[in-house]
Write a protein that holds these residues in place. Structure first.
Motif, PDB file in Angstrom:
ATOM      1  N   LEU A  61       4.246  -2.006   5.233  1.00 53.12           N
ATOM      2  CA  LEU A  61       2.735  -1.526   4.984  1.00 53.12           C
ATOM      3  C   LEU A  61       1.652  -2.521   5.307  1.00 53.12           C
ATOM      4  O   LEU A  61       0.792  -2.157   6.054  1.00 53.12           O
ATOM      5  CB  LEU A  61       2.591  -1.233   3.710  1.00 53.12           C
ATOM      6  CG  LEU A  61       3.501   0.356   3.427  1.00 53.12           C
ATOM      7  CD1 LEU A  61       3.479   0.836   1.883  1.00 53.12           C
ATOM      8  CD2 LEU A  61       2.829   1.638   4.342  1.00 53.12           C
ATOM      9  N   ARG A  62       1.904  -3.801   4.949  1.00 52.97           N
ATOM     10  CA  ARG A  62       0.753  -4.843   5.001  1.00 52.97           C
ATOM     11  C   ARG A  62       0.530  -5.196   6.516  1.00 52.97           C
ATOM     12  O   ARG A  62      -0.284  -5.240   7.226  1.00 52.97           O
ATOM     13  CB  ARG A  62       1.081  -6.088   4.051  1.00 52.97           C
ATOM     14  CG  ARG A  62       0.886  -5.721   2.582  1.00 52.97           C
ATOM     15  CD  ARG A  62       0.679  -6.922   1.997  1.00 52.97           C
ATOM     16  NE  ARG A  62       0.769  -6.574   0.637  1.00 52.97           N
ATOM     17  CZ  ARG A  62      -0.359  -5.870  -0.298  1.00 52.97           C
ATOM     18  NH1 ARG A  62      -1.384  -5.660   0.611  1.00 52.97           N
ATOM     19  NH2 ARG A  62      -0.308  -5.538  -1.366  1.00 52.97           N
ATOM     20  N   ALA A  63       1.812  -5.281   7.287  1.00 52.73           N
ATOM     21  CA  ALA A  63       1.878  -5.808   8.628  1.00 52.73           C
ATOM     22  C   ALA A  63       1.398  -4.589   9.486  1.00 52.73           C
ATOM     23  O   ALA A  63       0.429  -4.774  10.380  1.00 52.73           O
ATOM     24  CB  ALA A  63       3.311  -5.943   9.231  1.00 52.73           C
ATOM     25  N   TYR A  64       1.477  -3.251   9.101  1.00 55.92           N
ATOM     26  CA  TYR A  64       1.070  -2.191   9.901  1.00 55.92           C
ATOM     27  C   TYR A  64      -0.432  -1.957   9.556  1.00 55.92           C
ATOM     28  O   TYR A  64      -1.106  -1.916  10.472  1.00 55.92           O
ATOM     29  CB  TYR A  64       1.731  -0.934   9.539  1.00 55.92           C
ATOM     30  CG  TYR A  64       1.131   0.317  10.153  1.00 55.92           C
ATOM     31  CD1 TYR A  64       1.453   0.597  11.403  1.00 55.92           C
ATOM     32  CD2 TYR A  64       0.146   1.137   9.498  1.00 55.92           C
ATOM     33  CE1 TYR A  64       0.993   1.638  11.911  1.00 55.92           C
ATOM     34  CE2 TYR A  64      -0.152   2.301  10.107  1.00 55.92           C
ATOM     35  CZ  TYR A  64       0.092   2.446  11.442  1.00 55.92           C
ATOM     36  OH  TYR A  64      -0.479   3.518  12.009  1.00 55.92           O
ATOM     37  N   ALA A  65      -0.943  -2.436   8.355  1.00 50.30           N
ATOM     38  CA  ALA A  65      -2.280  -2.199   8.167  1.00 50.30           C
ATOM     39  C   ALA A  65      -3.196  -3.210   8.668  1.00 50.30           C
ATOM     40  O   ALA A  65      -4.096  -2.966   9.295  1.00 50.30           O
ATOM     41  CB  ALA A  65      -2.561  -2.243   6.451  1.00 50.30           C
ATOM     42  N   LYS A  66      -2.569  -4.521   8.957  1.00 53.64           N
ATOM     43  CA  LYS A  66      -3.108  -5.653   9.549  1.00 53.64           C
ATOM     44  C   LYS A  66      -3.419  -5.252  11.041  1.00 53.64           C
ATOM     45  O   LYS A  66      -4.486  -5.338  11.548  1.00 53.64           O
ATOM     46  CB  LYS A  66      -2.409  -6.815   9.434  1.00 53.64           C
ATOM     47  CG  LYS A  66      -3.299  -8.100   9.777  1.00 53.64           C
ATOM     48  CD  LYS A  66      -2.457  -9.277   9.646  1.00 53.64           C
ATOM     49  CE  LYS A  66      -3.099 -10.711   9.922  1.00 53.64           C
ATOM     50  NZ  LYS A  66      -2.348 -11.841   9.771  1.00 53.64           N
ATOM     51  N   LYS A  67      -2.297  -4.785  11.720  1.00 52.58           N
ATOM     52  CA  LYS A  67      -2.480  -4.493  12.998  1.00 52.58           C
ATOM     53  C   LYS A  67      -3.338  -3.222  13.513  1.00 52.58           C
ATOM     54  O   LYS A  67      -4.103  -3.057  14.468  1.00 52.58           O
ATOM     55  CB  LYS A  67      -0.999  -4.017  13.688  1.00 52.58           C
ATOM     56  CG  LYS A  67      -0.183  -5.380  13.875  1.00 52.58           C
ATOM     57  CD  LYS A  67      -0.378  -5.965  15.147  1.00 52.58           C
ATOM     58  CE  LYS A  67       0.693  -7.008  15.180  1.00 52.58           C
ATOM     59  NZ  LYS A  67       0.408  -7.602  16.343  1.00 52.58           N
ATOM     60  N   ILE A  70      -6.522  -1.253   8.789  1.00 50.09           N
ATOM     61  CA  ILE A  70      -6.548  -0.616   7.510  1.00 50.09           C
ATOM     62  C   ILE A  70      -6.767  -1.372   6.308  1.00 50.09           C
ATOM     63  O   ILE A  70      -6.064  -2.515   6.278  1.00 50.09           O
ATOM     64  CB  ILE A  70      -5.362   0.228   7.421  1.00 50.09           C
ATOM     65  CG1 ILE A  70      -5.105   1.293   8.432  1.00 50.09           C
ATOM     66  CG2 ILE A  70      -5.022   0.869   5.836  1.00 50.09           C
ATOM     67  CD1 ILE A  70      -3.751   2.069   8.231  1.00 50.09           C
ATOM     68  N   GLU A  71      -7.623  -1.123   5.524  1.00 50.31           N
ATOM     69  CA  GLU A  71      -8.036  -1.933   4.216  1.00 50.31           C
ATOM     70  C   GLU A  71      -6.754  -2.240   3.494  1.00 50.31           C
ATOM     71  O   GLU A  71      -6.000  -1.332   3.164  1.00 50.31           O
ATOM     72  CB  GLU A  71      -9.206  -1.537   3.496  1.00 50.31           C
ATOM     73  CG  GLU A  71     -10.411  -0.969   4.347  1.00 50.31           C
ATOM     74  CD  GLU A  71     -10.141   0.445   4.946  1.00 50.31           C
ATOM     75  OE1 GLU A  71      -9.509   1.090   4.233  1.00 50.31           O
ATOM     76  OE2 GLU A  71     -10.787   0.716   6.238  1.00 50.31           O
ATOM     77  N   GLU A  72      -6.844  -3.344   2.719  1.00 49.32           N
ATOM     78  CA  GLU A  72      -5.841  -3.897   1.763  1.00 49.32           C
ATOM     79  C   GLU A  72      -6.064  -3.048   0.519  1.00 49.32           C
ATOM     80  O   GLU A  72      -4.829  -2.719   0.316  1.00 49.32           O
ATOM     81  CB  GLU A  72      -5.905  -5.222   1.545  1.00 49.32           C
ATOM     82  CG  GLU A  72      -5.713  -6.336   2.575  1.00 49.32           C
ATOM     83  CD  GLU A  72      -4.123  -6.366   2.766  1.00 49.32           C
ATOM     84  OE1 GLU A  72      -3.413  -6.582   1.702  1.00 49.32           O
ATOM     85  OE2 GLU A  72      -3.715  -6.516   3.913  1.00 49.32           O
TER      86      GLU A  72
END
Length: 106
Positions: A61-67, A70-72
């Protein structure tokens, strides 16, 4: 524009080719939903289904959000929601269905 709705690791096939590239394929696509616009929340909820391992889910989720930009805080909110489902709602639902520890054997 695609939500899989039955997303888990067994529904993703991949093969590493001789040149080092990887080919991915989605299977069991009968529950896919096609939409013109998918909200960030829907994307996070759908992607969170991919793995039941909490650490792996968080990393994905964090990798997808970063790419995806999307906000943390949206990732944190989804991780909390998944934790509640796994540790509170599912055990309560199981207890209500099987209050004496399991299914009866006849």
């Amino acid at each position: 524009g695609v939500l899989h709705r039955d997303l888990h690791l067994n529904n993703i096939l991949f093969k590493e080719k001789a040149d080092g590239s990887r080919h991915f394929q989605m299977i069991d696509i009968n529950r896919m939903e096609f939409k013109k616009n998918i909200s960030k929340k829907e994307r996070m909820e759908n992607l969170a289904l991919l793995s039941h391992d909490e650490d792996l889910s968080e990393r994905i989720l964090r990798a997808y959000a970063k790419k995806s930009g999307i906000e943390e805080k949206l990732v944190d909110k989804e991780l909390k929601r998944r934790y509640r489902i796994k540790h509170y709602y599912k055990p309560v639902k199981h207890f209500l269905k099987h209050p004496f520890g399991g299914k009866r054997k006849y």
